[in-house]
Design a protein around this motif. Structure first.
Motif, PDB file in Angstrom:
ATOM      1  N   TYR A 194       0.867  -1.182   0.000  1.00 48.43           N
ATOM      2  CA  TYR A 194       0.000   0.000   0.000  1.00 48.43           C
ATOM      3  C   TYR A 194       0.896   1.223   0.000  1.00 48.43           C
ATOM      4  O   TYR A 194       1.668   1.438   0.938  1.00 48.43           O
ATOM      5  CB  TYR A 194      -0.934  -0.020   1.220  1.00 48.43           C
ATOM      6  CG  TYR A 194      -2.105  -0.944   0.986  1.00 48.43           C
ATOM      7  CD1 TYR A 194      -3.258  -0.488   0.366  1.00 48.43           C
ATOM      8  CD2 TYR A 194      -2.022  -2.293   1.320  1.00 48.43           C
ATOM      9  CE1 TYR A 194      -4.307  -1.348   0.098  1.00 48.43           C
ATOM     10  CE2 TYR A 194      -3.071  -3.157   1.054  1.00 48.43           C
ATOM     11  CZ  TYR A 194      -4.205  -2.677   0.443  1.00 48.43           C
ATOM     12  OH  TYR A 194      -5.247  -3.520   0.162  1.00 48.43           O
ATOM     13  N   PHE A 211     -10.447   4.978   9.506  1.00 49.06           N
ATOM     14  CA  PHE A 211     -10.312   3.523   9.420  1.00 49.06           C
ATOM     15  C   PHE A 211      -9.527   3.032  10.640  1.00 49.06           C
ATOM     16  O   PHE A 211      -8.848   3.812  11.309  1.00 49.06           O
ATOM     17  CB  PHE A 211      -9.584   3.139   8.125  1.00 49.06           C
ATOM     18  CG  PHE A 211      -8.182   3.681   8.058  1.00 49.06           C
ATOM     19  CD1 PHE A 211      -7.119   2.957   8.545  1.00 49.06           C
ATOM     20  CD2 PHE A 211      -7.936   4.945   7.521  1.00 49.06           C
ATOM     21  CE1 PHE A 211      -5.833   3.464   8.492  1.00 49.06           C
ATOM     22  CE2 PHE A 211      -6.658   5.456   7.467  1.00 49.06           C
ATOM     23  CZ  PHE A 211      -5.603   4.714   7.956  1.00 49.06           C
ATOM     24  N   ASN A 212      -9.630   1.749  10.871  1.00 50.76           N
ATOM     25  CA  ASN A 212      -8.908   1.139  11.989  1.00 50.76           C
ATOM     26  C   ASN A 212      -7.770   0.294  11.441  1.00 50.76           C
ATOM     27  O   ASN A 212      -8.008  -0.731  10.820  1.00 50.76           O
ATOM     28  CB  ASN A 212      -9.872   0.256  12.804  1.00 50.76           C
ATOM     29  CG  ASN A 212      -9.137  -0.586  13.834  1.00 50.76           C
ATOM     30  OD1 ASN A 212      -8.142  -0.145  14.416  1.00 50.76           O
ATOM     31  ND2 ASN A 212      -9.613  -1.802  14.057  1.00 50.76           N
ATOM     32  N   CYS A 213      -6.535   0.731  11.672  1.00 49.79           N
ATOM     33  CA  CYS A 213      -5.397  -0.112  11.275  1.00 49.79           C
ATOM     34  C   CYS A 213      -5.074  -1.018  12.461  1.00 49.79           C
ATOM     35  O   CYS A 213      -4.413  -0.609  13.414  1.00 49.79           O
ATOM     36  CB  CYS A 213      -4.184   0.745  10.903  1.00 49.79           C
ATOM     37  SG  CYS A 213      -2.760  -0.296  10.474  1.00 49.79           S
ATOM     38  N   PRO A 215      -3.045  -3.610  13.058  1.00 46.53           N
ATOM     39  CA  PRO A 215      -1.674  -3.883  13.526  1.00 46.53           C
ATOM     40  C   PRO A 215      -0.873  -2.629  13.899  1.00 46.53           C
ATOM     41  O   PRO A 215       0.351  -2.682  13.994  1.00 46.53           O
ATOM     42  CB  PRO A 215      -1.033  -4.610  12.339  1.00 46.53           C
ATOM     43  CG  PRO A 215      -1.786  -4.182  11.154  1.00 46.53           C
ATOM     44  CD  PRO A 215      -3.179  -3.850  11.606  1.00 46.53           C
ATOM     45  N   VAL A 217      -0.071   0.338  12.513  1.00 48.27           N
ATOM     46  CA  VAL A 217       0.911   0.948  11.608  1.00 48.27           C
ATOM     47  C   VAL A 217       0.633   2.461  11.551  1.00 48.27           C
ATOM     48  O   VAL A 217      -0.528   2.876  11.513  1.00 48.27           O
ATOM     49  CB  VAL A 217       0.778   0.355  10.184  1.00 48.27           C
ATOM     50  CG1 VAL A 217       1.793   0.983   9.244  1.00 48.27           C
ATOM     51  CG2 VAL A 217       0.941  -1.154  10.212  1.00 48.27           C
ATOM     52  N   VAL A 219       0.127   4.826   9.405  1.00 50.18           N
ATOM     53  CA  VAL A 219      -0.129   4.736   7.958  1.00 50.18           C
ATOM     54  C   VAL A 219       0.334   6.003   7.228  1.00 50.18           C
ATOM     55  O   VAL A 219       0.889   5.923   6.135  1.00 50.18           O
ATOM     56  CB  VAL A 219      -1.622   4.467   7.683  1.00 50.18           C
ATOM     57  CG1 VAL A 219      -1.858   4.265   6.194  1.00 50.18           C
ATOM     58  CG2 VAL A 219      -2.088   3.243   8.449  1.00 50.18           C
ATOM     59  N   MET A 222       3.859   5.647   6.393  1.00 46.56           N
ATOM     60  CA  MET A 222       4.299   4.282   6.058  1.00 46.56           C
ATOM     61  C   MET A 222       5.100   4.287   4.747  1.00 46.56           C
ATOM     62  O   MET A 222       4.631   4.794   3.731  1.00 46.56           O
ATOM     63  CB  MET A 222       3.076   3.379   5.928  1.00 46.56           C
ATOM     64  CG  MET A 222       3.408   1.948   5.560  1.00 46.56           C
ATOM     65  SD  MET A 222       1.991   0.849   5.702  1.00 46.56           S
ATOM     66  CE  MET A 222       1.030   1.317   4.286  1.00 46.56           C
ATOM     67  N   CYS A 228       2.643  -3.866   7.543  1.00 42.40           N
ATOM     68  CA  CYS A 228       1.272  -3.761   7.021  1.00 42.40           C
ATOM     69  C   CYS A 228       0.690  -5.154   6.786  1.00 42.40           C
ATOM     70  O   CYS A 228       1.334  -5.999   6.178  1.00 42.40           O
ATOM     71  CB  CYS A 228       1.308  -2.967   5.720  1.00 42.40           C
ATOM     72  SG  CYS A 228      -0.222  -3.039   4.794  1.00 42.40           S
ATOM     73  N   HIS A 229      -0.525  -5.366   7.237  1.00 40.38           N
ATOM     74  CA  HIS A 229      -1.182  -6.670   7.068  1.00 40.38           C
ATOM     75  C   HIS A 229      -2.019  -6.741   5.788  1.00 40.38           C
ATOM     76  O   HIS A 229      -2.773  -7.686   5.605  1.00 40.38           O
ATOM     77  CB  HIS A 229      -2.064  -6.980   8.279  1.00 40.38           C
ATOM     78  CG  HIS A 229      -1.283  -7.392   9.484  1.00 40.38           C
ATOM     79  ND1 HIS A 229      -1.849  -8.012  10.572  1.00 40.38           N
ATOM     80  CD2 HIS A 229       0.038  -7.262   9.777  1.00 40.38           C
ATOM     81  CE1 HIS A 229      -0.915  -8.248  11.485  1.00 40.38           C
ATOM     82  NE2 HIS A 229       0.225  -7.784  11.034  1.00 40.38           N
ATOM     83  N   MET A 230      -1.903  -5.722   4.934  1.00 38.73           N
ATOM     84  CA  MET A 230      -2.563  -5.736   3.615  1.00 38.73           C
ATOM     85  C   MET A 230      -4.072  -5.965   3.729  1.00 38.73           C
ATOM     86  O   MET A 230      -4.674  -6.611   2.868  1.00 38.73           O
ATOM     87  CB  MET A 230      -1.951  -6.836   2.729  1.00 38.73           C
ATOM     88  CG  MET A 230      -0.457  -6.747   2.552  1.00 38.73           C
ATOM     89  SD  MET A 230       0.083  -5.397   1.520  1.00 38.73           S
ATOM     90  CE  MET A 230      -0.279  -6.003  -0.096  1.00 38.73           C
ATOM     91  N   CYS A 231      -4.674  -5.427   4.804  1.00 39.12           N
ATOM     92  CA  CYS A 231      -6.113  -5.674   4.987  1.00 39.12           C
ATOM     93  C   CYS A 231      -6.957  -4.785   4.090  1.00 39.12           C
ATOM     94  O   CYS A 231      -8.129  -5.061   3.870  1.00 39.12           O
ATOM     95  CB  CYS A 231      -6.495  -5.465   6.447  1.00 39.12           C
ATOM     96  SG  CYS A 231      -6.375  -3.742   6.960  1.00 39.12           S
ATOM     97  N   GLY A 232      -6.384  -3.695   3.608  1.00 36.52           N
ATOM     98  CA  GLY A 232      -7.102  -2.810   2.685  1.00 36.52           C
ATOM     99  C   GLY A 232      -7.978  -1.772   3.363  1.00 36.52           C
ATOM    100  O   GLY A 232      -8.614  -0.966   2.686  1.00 36.52           O
ATOM    101  N   ARG A 233      -8.029  -1.753   4.704  1.00 33.99           N
ATOM    102  CA  ARG A 233      -8.962  -0.833   5.372  1.00 33.99           C
ATOM    103  C   ARG A 233      -8.604   0.644   5.170  1.00 33.99           C
ATOM    104  O   ARG A 233      -9.446   1.509   5.303  1.00 33.99           O
ATOM    105  CB  ARG A 233      -9.017  -1.157   6.872  1.00 33.99           C
ATOM    106  CG  ARG A 233      -9.847  -2.392   7.145  1.00 33.99           C
ATOM    107  CD  ARG A 233      -9.973  -2.652   8.625  1.00 33.99           C
ATOM    108  NE  ARG A 233      -9.132  -3.763   9.026  1.00 33.99           N
ATOM    109  CZ  ARG A 233      -9.250  -4.396  10.182  1.00 33.99           C
ATOM    110  NH1 ARG A 233     -10.152  -4.023  11.052  1.00 33.99           N
ATOM    111  NH2 ARG A 233      -8.450  -5.405  10.474  1.00 33.99           N
ATOM    112  N   CYS A 234      -7.310   0.908   4.877  1.00 35.15           N
ATOM    113  CA  CYS A 234      -6.920   2.306   4.658  1.00 35.15           C
ATOM    114  C   CYS A 234      -6.965   2.674   3.181  1.00 35.15           C
ATOM    115  O   CYS A 234      -6.708   3.821   2.809  1.00 35.15           O
ATOM    116  CB  CYS A 234      -5.517   2.553   5.201  1.00 35.15           C
ATOM    117  SG  CYS A 234      -4.274   1.536   4.368  1.00 35.15           S
TER     118      CYS A 234
END
Ligand code: SF4
Length: 465
Positions: A194, A211-213, A215, A217, A219, A222, A228-234
């Protein structure tokens, strides 16, 4: 240094940014995937532990214990490692059952502030080494009860930490998970990340819901994908964050000095390379047998034969008499000794060669940073070693099933050679940031010597023994 980004230019027309936005919008689908993984993981963990052990006539396809062992250790673990190298830590953010459970517990738990001891940066090193060694002592790869103890213990700890600390956060994953440090290293190689445009972020962009990161990070600033856990929330936040491609060496070469740390270097050199080599080596090593025989004679001649008996507890040392698989105290002690001695010998050799390279690069004043930076060039060979070791069980189980795997030894050497070349090329790029001409070349020779030392360990295991 200019940041190259592949696939970020035309956001609406490009598949990667659109995939990132889809991940943000479809949290419902992600949650279905996550809780399905929790159910699958718990069934793989618990069901075989309640069944009798398979006999010699059982096969992967007709015995649930062998089948789950193959899925768990033969497919799941080695290919999760591969997925981190290819896709970043998508495993952590989208699929990992422990991540899902710890975040869920954190949403409904005490939500206390994270204590200072949890933030100690040495935990990933200690946790990785201890779980690797303990896993060998109780044969976690082979016996379901041992698997349940090792992985189930980690899951219970993840839930407890989530319940106590953070608010909808993955404190366990960020600071304590035994494989988090390894994934952190491997994700630096991923061609996906990301990308954050800090100027655009500060300019405001389109107003959006926060958004809620999970782990934790930072952001906005970054630069790499390691945490980054690559969850896409950001994804898409303020029009400043987007899923992009990048050259696989970019994070390490461009940001390695800034983002690296001595704990990371220690985990890589002494853990991912050293401890892992010892753990995969000992059962095939003629040195292990020689040391054990020598010590057994010594114990017998000194009336210490009780050390040749078993403690009789499978959770302490492997103890399965019906399978003729019992470790005595001496076995346990020599396994620990062998793994630690391998880690120390290989780790120290590698560290000395890297420090020699740093001296040649003439960076005395910034030696620590250069060392941390240069050490990251060994990540490809470290990742390859972990994959070779973990996939050894896959190969062993398939051989028992009479699958033709005559191509595997050649493939192993190709992978090892390719990883060494990748590490050497990365070391060349990193060294080029600190020196030119002959100093850069001599530094590469020192890294090349370290790569030869590491590769020779794998060649002993797969060719000579
Ligand atoms: S930075 Fe945080 S929120 Fe964004 S994708 Fe990574 S883990 Fe998810």
């Amino acid at each position: 240094m200019a940041i190259e980004a592949i696939g970020c230019q035309a956001r609406e027309g490009n598949i990667l940014p659109r995939l990132g936005l889809w991940l943000r919008r479809r949290r419902d689908v992600i949650q279905i995937v996550q809780w399905s993984m929790v159910a699958f993981y718990l069934s793989l963990l618990i069901v075989p532990a309640m069944l009798p052990l398979p006999d010699n006539t059982a096969h992967i396809l007709d015995n649930i214990t062998l089948f789950t062992q193959f899925v768990f250790w033969g497919l799941w673990w080695p290919f999760v490692l591969v997925s981190v190298v290819l896709l970043g830590r998508s495993w952590c953010g989208i699929f990992c059952p422990e991540g899902t459970l710890t975040e869920f517990a954190s949403r409904h738990g005490r939500q206390r502030a994270i204590p200072k001891w949890i933030r100690w940066r040495g935990w990933p090193v200690v946790a990785f080494m201890m779980t690797t060694i303990y896993g060998q002592l109780i044969s976690a790869y082979q016996y379901p009860k041992a698997t349940l103890l090792l992985l189930g213990g980690s899951t219970v700890a993840a839930i407890a930490v989530g319940f106590l600390y953070g608010k909808e956060k993955r404190v366990w994953c960020r600071y304590l998970c035994p494989v988090s440090g390894v994934f952190h290293l491997l994700a630096k190689l991923a061609p996906l990340h990301y990308r954050v445009d800090t100027a655009q972020w500060l300019a405001g962009g389109q107003r959006q819901e926060k958004f809620n990161c999970a782990p934790l990070v930072a952001v906005r600033v970054m630069k790499g994908g390691a945490d980054c856990h690559m969850c896409g929330r950001c994804s898409g936040y303020r029009d400043a964050v987007s899923l992009c491609g990048r050259p696989p060496n970019q994070e390490i070469v461009a940001y390695g000095a800034e983002l690296g740390s001595i704990w990371e270097a220690r985990l890589l050199i002494y853990g991912v390379i050293g401890v892992a080599m010892g753990a995969f080596h000992w059962s095939a090593s003629p040195w292990f047998i020689a040391v054990k025989q020598h010590l057994a004679s010594f114990l017998l001649s000194h009336n210490l034969s009780w050390l040749l008996s078993s403690p009789g507890a499978w959770w302490m040392l492997t103890d399965y008499p019906a399978q003729s698989d019992v470790f005595n105290w001496l076995d346990g002690a020599v396994i620990v000794l062998y793994i630690l001695a391998t880690a120390l010998a290989l780790g120290t050799t590698t560290e000395m060669l890297l420090r020699g390279a740093v001296m040649v690069l003439r960076r005395e004043g910034h030696g620590g940073k250069v060392f941390n930076h240069l050490s990251q060039s060994l990540i490809p060979v470290g990742a390859c070693g972990l994959f070779l070791g973990l996939s050894g069980l896959t190969v062993a189980m398939l051989r028992v099933e009479q699958v033709d795997l005559s191509w595997v030894p050649a493939l192993r050497m190709v992978l090892l050679g390719g990883a060494c070349l990748w590490s050497a090329a990365m070391a060349w790029s990193v060294a080029g940031q600190y020196a030119v001409s002959w100093r850069r070349f001599v530094a590469l020779l020192a890294v090349g010597a370290a790569l030869c030392a590491i590769a020779s360990g794998w060649i002993c295991l797969y060719v000579l023994w």
